[in-house]
Design a protein around this motif. Structure first.
Motif, PDB file in Angstrom:
ATOM      1  N   ALA A 105      66.799   6.444  -3.475  1.00 32.39           N
ATOM      2  CA  ALA A 105      65.606   5.735  -3.966  1.00 32.39           C
ATOM      3  C   ALA A 105      64.419   5.968  -3.047  1.00 32.39           C
ATOM      4  CB  ALA A 105      65.892   4.233  -4.076  1.00 32.39           C
ATOM      5  N   GLU A 106      63.259   6.018  -3.648  1.00 30.08           N
ATOM      6  CA  GLU A 106      62.011   6.079  -2.894  1.00 30.08           C
ATOM      7  C   GLU A 106      61.091   4.998  -3.449  1.00 30.08           C
ATOM      8  OE1 GLU A 106      60.254   9.695  -0.984  1.00 30.08           O
ATOM      9  OE2 GLU A 106      59.017   9.596  -2.784  1.00 30.08           O
TER      10      GLU A 106
ATOM     11  N   ARG B 238      62.404  13.693  -4.183  1.00 33.60           N
ATOM     12  CA  ARG B 238      63.726  14.236  -4.506  1.00 33.60           C
ATOM     13  C   ARG B 238      64.737  13.106  -4.686  1.00 33.60           C
ATOM     14  NH1 ARG B 238      60.741  17.401  -5.482  1.00 33.60           N
ATOM     15  NH2 ARG B 238      60.475  19.531  -4.701  1.00 33.60           N
ATOM     16  N   ALA B 239      64.238  11.883  -4.785  1.00 36.29           N
ATOM     17  CA  ALA B 239      65.130  10.726  -4.910  1.00 36.29           C
ATOM     18  C   ALA B 239      65.631  10.584  -6.346  1.00 36.29           C
ATOM     19  CB  ALA B 239      64.402   9.451  -4.490  1.00 36.29           C
ATOM     20  N   ARG B 240      66.817   9.998  -6.490  1.00 35.27           N
ATOM     21  CA  ARG B 240      67.360   9.758  -7.813  1.00 35.27           C
ATOM     22  C   ARG B 240      66.516   8.722  -8.573  1.00 35.27           C
ATOM     23  NH1 ARG B 240      72.503  10.775  -9.821  1.00 35.27           N
ATOM     24  NH2 ARG B 240      72.434  12.387  -8.223  1.00 35.27           N
ATOM     25  N   TRP B 241      66.075   7.665  -7.863  1.00 35.73           N
ATOM     26  CA  TRP B 241      65.280   6.609  -8.481  1.00 35.73           C
ATOM     27  C   TRP B 241      63.929   6.528  -7.776  1.00 35.73           C
ATOM     28  CZ3 TRP B 241      67.259   4.585 -12.838  1.00 35.73           C
ATOM     29  CH2 TRP B 241      68.638   4.661 -13.024  1.00 35.73           C
ATOM     30  N   ASN B 242      62.869   6.524  -8.572  1.00 28.95           N
ATOM     31  CA  ASN B 242      61.512   6.429  -8.036  1.00 28.95           C
ATOM     32  C   ASN B 242      60.937   5.063  -8.408  1.00 28.95           C
ATOM     33  OD1 ASN B 242      60.890   9.252  -6.937  1.00 28.95           O
ATOM     34  ND2 ASN B 242      61.765   9.681  -8.963  1.00 28.95           N
ATOM     35  N   VAL B 243      60.778   4.212  -7.410  1.00 31.09           N
ATOM     36  CA  VAL B 243      60.481   2.797  -7.628  1.00 31.09           C
ATOM     37  C   VAL B 243      59.015   2.520  -7.295  1.00 31.09           C
ATOM     38  CG1 VAL B 243      61.185   0.445  -7.080  1.00 31.09           C
ATOM     39  CG2 VAL B 243      62.845   2.320  -6.896  1.00 31.09           C
ATOM     40  N   LEU B 244      58.332   1.844  -8.213  1.00 30.88           N
ATOM     41  CA  LEU B 244      56.978   1.357  -7.955  1.00 30.88           C
ATOM     42  C   LEU B 244      57.080  -0.127  -7.660  1.00 30.88           C
ATOM     43  CD1 LEU B 244      55.076   3.041 -10.963  1.00 30.88           C
ATOM     44  CD2 LEU B 244      55.811   4.059  -8.788  1.00 30.88           C
ATOM     45  N   GLY B 245      56.708  -0.541  -6.449  1.00 31.73           N
ATOM     46  CA  GLY B 245      56.693  -1.960  -6.089  1.00 31.73           C
ATOM     47  C   GLY B 245      55.254  -2.430  -6.051  1.00 31.73           C
ATOM     48  N   HIS B 246      54.875  -3.313  -6.967  1.00 33.16           N
ATOM     49  CA  HIS B 246      53.453  -3.676  -7.049  1.00 33.16           C
ATOM     50  C   HIS B 246      53.260  -5.037  -7.680  1.00 33.16           C
ATOM     51  CE1 HIS B 246      53.002  -2.272 -11.398  1.00 33.16           C
ATOM     52  NE2 HIS B 246      54.225  -1.898 -11.061  1.00 33.16           N
TER      53      HIS B 246
ATOM     54  N   ALA C 160      55.000  12.194 -17.131  1.00 34.56           N
ATOM     55  CA  ALA C 160      55.530  13.110 -18.144  1.00 34.56           C
ATOM     56  C   ALA C 160      55.194  14.563 -17.796  1.00 34.56           C
ATOM     57  CB  ALA C 160      54.961  12.745 -19.514  1.00 34.56           C
ATOM     58  N   ASP C 161      53.957  14.810 -17.429  1.00 35.92           N
ATOM     59  CA  ASP C 161      53.532  16.188 -17.144  1.00 35.92           C
ATOM     60  C   ASP C 161      54.295  16.781 -15.969  1.00 35.92           C
ATOM     61  OD1 ASP C 161      51.734  15.921 -19.189  1.00 35.92           O
ATOM     62  OD2 ASP C 161      49.995  15.558 -17.884  1.00 35.92           O
ATOM     63  N   ARG C 162      54.620  15.963 -14.994  1.00 31.42           N
ATOM     64  CA  ARG C 162      55.296  16.448 -13.790  1.00 31.42           C
ATOM     65  C   ARG C 162      56.825  16.404 -13.909  1.00 31.42           C
ATOM     66  NH1 ARG C 162      50.456  14.497 -12.716  1.00 31.42           N
ATOM     67  NH2 ARG C 162      49.259  15.182 -10.899  1.00 31.42           N
ATOM     68  N   GLY C 163      57.308  15.854 -15.012  1.00 36.65           N
ATOM     69  CA  GLY C 163      58.751  15.779 -15.207  1.00 36.65           C
ATOM     70  C   GLY C 163      59.462  14.883 -14.208  1.00 36.65           C
ATOM     71  N   VAL C 164      58.803  13.784 -13.782  1.00 36.42           N
ATOM     72  CA  VAL C 164      59.405  12.873 -12.808  1.00 36.42           C
ATOM     73  C   VAL C 164      60.473  12.034 -13.506  1.00 36.42           C
ATOM     74  CG1 VAL C 164      58.978  11.083 -11.103  1.00 36.42           C
ATOM     75  CG2 VAL C 164      57.200  12.778 -11.592  1.00 36.42           C
ATOM     76  N   ARG C 165      61.661  11.983 -12.927  1.00 34.48           N
ATOM     77  CA  ARG C 165      62.777  11.256 -13.530  1.00 34.48           C
ATOM     78  C   ARG C 165      62.939   9.852 -12.928  1.00 34.48           C
ATOM     79  NH1 ARG C 165      67.469  12.836 -12.183  1.00 34.48           N
ATOM     80  NH2 ARG C 165      68.642  12.669 -14.130  1.00 34.48           N
ATOM     81  N   ASN C 166      63.469   8.976 -13.762  1.00 35.57           N
ATOM     82  CA  ASN C 166      63.925   7.665 -13.299  1.00 35.57           C
ATOM     83  C   ASN C 166      62.849   6.871 -12.544  1.00 35.57           C
ATOM     84  OD1 ASN C 166      66.409   8.284 -14.394  1.00 35.57           O
ATOM     85  ND2 ASN C 166      67.305   8.940 -12.444  1.00 35.57           N
ATOM     86  N   VAL C 167      61.681   6.738 -13.155  1.00 34.80           N
ATOM     87  CA  VAL C 167      60.644   5.874 -12.581  1.00 34.80           C
ATOM     88  C   VAL C 167      60.905   4.443 -13.066  1.00 34.80           C
ATOM     89  CG1 VAL C 167      58.184   5.351 -12.468  1.00 34.80           C
ATOM     90  CG2 VAL C 167      58.966   7.737 -12.476  1.00 34.80           C
ATOM     91  N   VAL C 168      61.044   3.511 -12.112  1.00 36.80           N
ATOM     92  CA  VAL C 168      61.274   2.097 -12.430  1.00 36.80           C
ATOM     93  C   VAL C 168      60.158   1.286 -11.782  1.00 36.80           C
ATOM     94  CG1 VAL C 168      62.843   0.130 -12.253  1.00 36.80           C
ATOM     95  CG2 VAL C 168      63.768   2.444 -12.538  1.00 36.80           C
ATOM     96  N   SER C 169      59.383   0.605 -12.601  1.00 33.10           N
ATOM     97  CA  SER C 169      58.301  -0.254 -12.112  1.00 33.10           C
ATOM     98  C   SER C 169      58.821  -1.658 -11.906  1.00 33.10           C
ATOM     99  CB  SER C 169      57.149  -0.244 -13.131  1.00 33.10           C
ATOM    100  OG  SER C 169      56.259  -1.322 -12.877  1.00 33.10           O
TER     101      SER C 169
ATOM    102  N   VAL D 218      58.737   7.182 -20.818  1.00 31.13           N
ATOM    103  CA  VAL D 218      58.854   8.024 -19.627  1.00 31.13           C
ATOM    104  C   VAL D 218      59.262   7.229 -18.390  1.00 31.13           C
ATOM    105  CG1 VAL D 218      57.204   9.711 -20.518  1.00 31.13           C
ATOM    106  CG2 VAL D 218      56.385   7.809 -19.098  1.00 31.13           C
ATOM    107  N   ALA D 219      59.322   5.912 -18.530  1.00 27.56           N
ATOM    108  CA  ALA D 219      59.678   5.049 -17.383  1.00 27.56           C
ATOM    109  C   ALA D 219      60.136   3.704 -17.931  1.00 27.56           C
ATOM    110  CB  ALA D 219      58.481   4.873 -16.448  1.00 27.56           C
ATOM    111  N   THR D 220      60.630   2.858 -17.053  1.00 20.45           N
ATOM    112  CA  THR D 220      61.026   1.497 -17.425  1.00 20.45           C
ATOM    113  C   THR D 220      60.374   0.505 -16.467  1.00 20.45           C
ATOM    114  OG1 THR D 220      63.032   1.770 -16.095  1.00 20.45           O
ATOM    115  CG2 THR D 220      63.233   2.108 -18.474  1.00 20.45           C
ATOM    116  N   GLU D 221      60.332  -0.751 -16.888  1.00 21.89           N
ATOM    117  CA  GLU D 221      59.678  -1.760 -16.043  1.00 21.89           C
ATOM    118  C   GLU D 221      60.422  -3.087 -16.114  1.00 21.89           C
ATOM    119  OE1 GLU D 221      55.249  -2.504 -15.113  1.00 21.89           O
ATOM    120  OE2 GLU D 221      55.631  -3.582 -16.971  1.00 21.89           O
ATOM    121  N   PHE D 222      60.604  -3.705 -14.945  1.00 22.39           N
ATOM    122  CA  PHE D 222      61.102  -5.074 -14.842  1.00 22.39           C
ATOM    123  C   PHE D 222      60.021  -5.907 -14.149  1.00 22.39           C
ATOM    124  CE2 PHE D 222      65.027  -2.498 -14.712  1.00 22.39           C
ATOM    125  CZ  PHE D 222      65.697  -3.042 -15.811  1.00 22.39           C
ATOM    126  N   VAL D 223      59.413  -6.813 -14.897  1.00 26.27           N
ATOM    127  CA  VAL D 223      58.501  -7.788 -14.296  1.00 26.27           C
ATOM    128  C   VAL D 223      59.317  -9.038 -14.015  1.00 26.27           C
ATOM    129  CG1 VAL D 223      56.431  -9.182 -14.608  1.00 26.27           C
ATOM    130  CG2 VAL D 223      56.508  -6.850 -15.517  1.00 26.27           C
TER     131      VAL D 223
END
Length: 531
Positions: free
Chosen positions: A315-316, A366-374, A411-420, A445-450
């Motif tokens: 994860a990153e 290069r992480a399996r999961w790309n996490v946005l913390g915001h 989508a354009d960059r093909g980033v996988r597994n983005v979780v907000s 292209v991504a998922t979100e948990f608020v």
């Protein structure tokens, strides 16, 4: 490995020059309160304390593979001026051990805690082993602090089989007990994300806790001393302390750490020069009271808070700042119909330098999961039944061009597994993030948990009228709940599980916490599913 920091945005230099001009004229006292100068503090000898200075507990944060930040604040009388401390500098010993009884101490040292930083410690311990559990404590004047548990991040090449993570936000202390923090602490996560509204700046006059009508709690926080005292009041809570003691935290602020719904230089009609002083006070108190490193120390009204932390190849975390660089809310804020202003491509919720930093980082991950913390929801939040649409101007709905650039960029960059992961709404909302929310065939292209709030909004209910409208009008939304609590996640290379922990009541001190539902996201499938 150190957190990868973005270069300061172009706005910073101009803002700082303006701030310096203002403070030089008349407002320096509001920023500094009655603190002594650095010279005075350095000249004073250390002294022995008469009362326990560790009343606010300890904390750790921003884990790296070889280190972590350790925090405490000396406060023998937390709600008194200067927390009961004098103007002396105090040496504080710290220790890190591999066992809870401190039989195997692996690092130790001494920090000098000075009055100009409110006697706070931000010890950046290095030389630790990756992905290891450690325990830490402080010692000062014959007193020993509570023991904190922390954990380093894994090595850069390591693919963890499992990571436990909790995220939470919005803890209006007068609206309830921190029962959710008690439950969070008991689960001893690997890391905790706190996504804003750690304190509330405005006065408390309708609280459910004894003493909420005291002067300490009803005064609007404006000066640096006000904000410091507000943090002290919150940090006295034993459940909040237990949550800090249980795991390292990665934190970002939202609006109430300064003032409600502020946006860059705008704050509800306040003169921008006056607001810069208040922002500087809020930022300074925030850094002093959070386990943050020196690079996050504010320079007047500027604070470099967005940053990136890695958990090996699993994860990153891209921690975002949607307050400091955003354009002012469109259409006078509130909940309105989207229009040309909300879709204006010249407006941004992140600021354009941070947008580029985020997309560049996601591209290079290069992480399996790309996490946005915001701070607040990316998903569309149509709150009105029928063909009319009404969305909050303060969320990404009010900055839909920013949302389009982010989701299109993924989508354009093909980033996988983005979780907000976000907060702010005082309700739980789980959504698929599609390229076009108005097209039912649009690709997610991504998922979100608020996550919901710890206490803000009082007890709540399973699903209120607004929650029913959100689920009816937003087919991309898969779950909604209006109780208080937090989200406990288990992350493996193949699966993300999000356990929504909810309180039956927060307006009584003996509430209970249970699992409302567990949602899942599979590797390579940007869709929220029932586990």
């Amino acid at each position: 490995m150190t957190p990868r920091l973005a270069p300061p945005p172009a706005l910073t230099a101009a803002t700082r020059r303006r701030f310096v001009t203002v403070t030089a004229a008349a407002a320096a006292l509001a920023l500094s309160g009655a603190l002594p100068s650095a010279g005075e503090a350095a000249a004073a000898p250390a002294a022995r304390l008469r009362n326990d200075p560790f009343t606010l507990g300890v904390a750790s944060g921003d884990p790296l593979p070889d280190g972590v930040v350790l925090w405490t604040r000396l406060a023998p009388d937390p709600l008194a001026p200067f927390s009961g401390m004098d103007r002396r500098t105090y040496p504080v010993q710290w220790e890190v051990a591999s066992d809870e009884r401190f039989r195997r101490i692996v690092r130790r040292g001494t920090a000098r805690l000075t009055p100009e930083f409110n006697h706070t410690a931000h010890v950046d311990v290095r030389g630790l082993e990756p992905w290891r559990e450690y325990f830490y404590r402080f010692r000062c004047g014959g007193f020993i602090s509570p023991v904190g548990r922390t954990k380093t991040a894994p090595a850069a090449h390591q693919l963890l089989p499992r990571l436990s993570l909790a995220f939470a936000s919005c803890q209006a202390i007068w609206e309830g007990w921190f029962t959710a923090h008690r439950d969070l602490a008991a689960r001893r996560h690997d890391v905790v994300l706190f996504l804003g509204d750690y304190i509330y700046e405005f006065g408390i006059d309708r609280g459910v806790r004894p003493g909420d009508g005291d002067e300490h709690n009803t005064r609007q926080a404006v000066t640096l001393d006000d904000y410091r005292q507000r943090y002290a009041y919150y940090k006295l809570d034993p459940d909040l302390q237990a949550a800090h003691h249980s795991a390292p935290w990665i934190v970002v602020f939202d609006d109430h750490e300064v003032v409600d719904n502020w946006a860059n230089l705008a704050a509800d009609g306040t003169d921008p020069d006056d607001f810069l002083i208040r922002r500087a006070n809020g930022f300074r108190a925030y850094w002093e009271n959070m386990p943050l490193r020196a690079p996050q120390f504010p320079e007047g009204p500027d604070m470099q808070l967005y940053r990136r932390l890695s958990y090996g190849r699993l994860a990153e975390f891209s921690m975002l700042d949607t307050r400091q660089y955003r354009d002012d809310q469109a259409n006078g804020d509130g909940t309105k119909a989207p229009n040309a202003a909300t879709a204006d491509p010249a407006r941004s919720i992140l600021g354009f330098p941070q947008e580029r930093w985020l997309l560049d980082g996601l591209s290079g991950s290069r992480a399996r999961w790309n996490v946005l913390g915001h701070q607040t929801a990316i998903t569309l939040l149509d709150t009105t039944y029928g063909p009319d649409v009404a969305v909050p101007m303060d969320t990404w709905d009010g900055y839909s061009a920013s949302r389009d650039r982010l989701l299109g960029g993924i989508a354009d960059r093909g980033v996988r597994n983005v979780v907000s992961l976000a907060g702010d709404l005082h309700r739980s909302v789980a959504s698929d993030l599609a390229l076009d929310f108005h097209d039912p065939d649009s690709r997610a292209v991504a998922t979100e948990f608020v996550g919901t709030s710890i206490t803000s909004g009082l007890d709540g209910m399973d699903l209120d009228a607004t929650g029913q409208a959100l689920l009816a009008e937003n087919p991309h939304m898969k779950f909604g709940n209006f109780q208080r609590g937090y989200v406990s996640c288990e992350i493996t290379p193949d699966l993300w599980l999000a356990d929504h922990r909810v309180c039956d009541r927060v307006t009584v001190p003996d509430g209970t916490v249970s699992s409302r539902t567990v949602l899942a996201v599979e590797d390579g499938v940007p869709a929220v599913q029932q586990a």
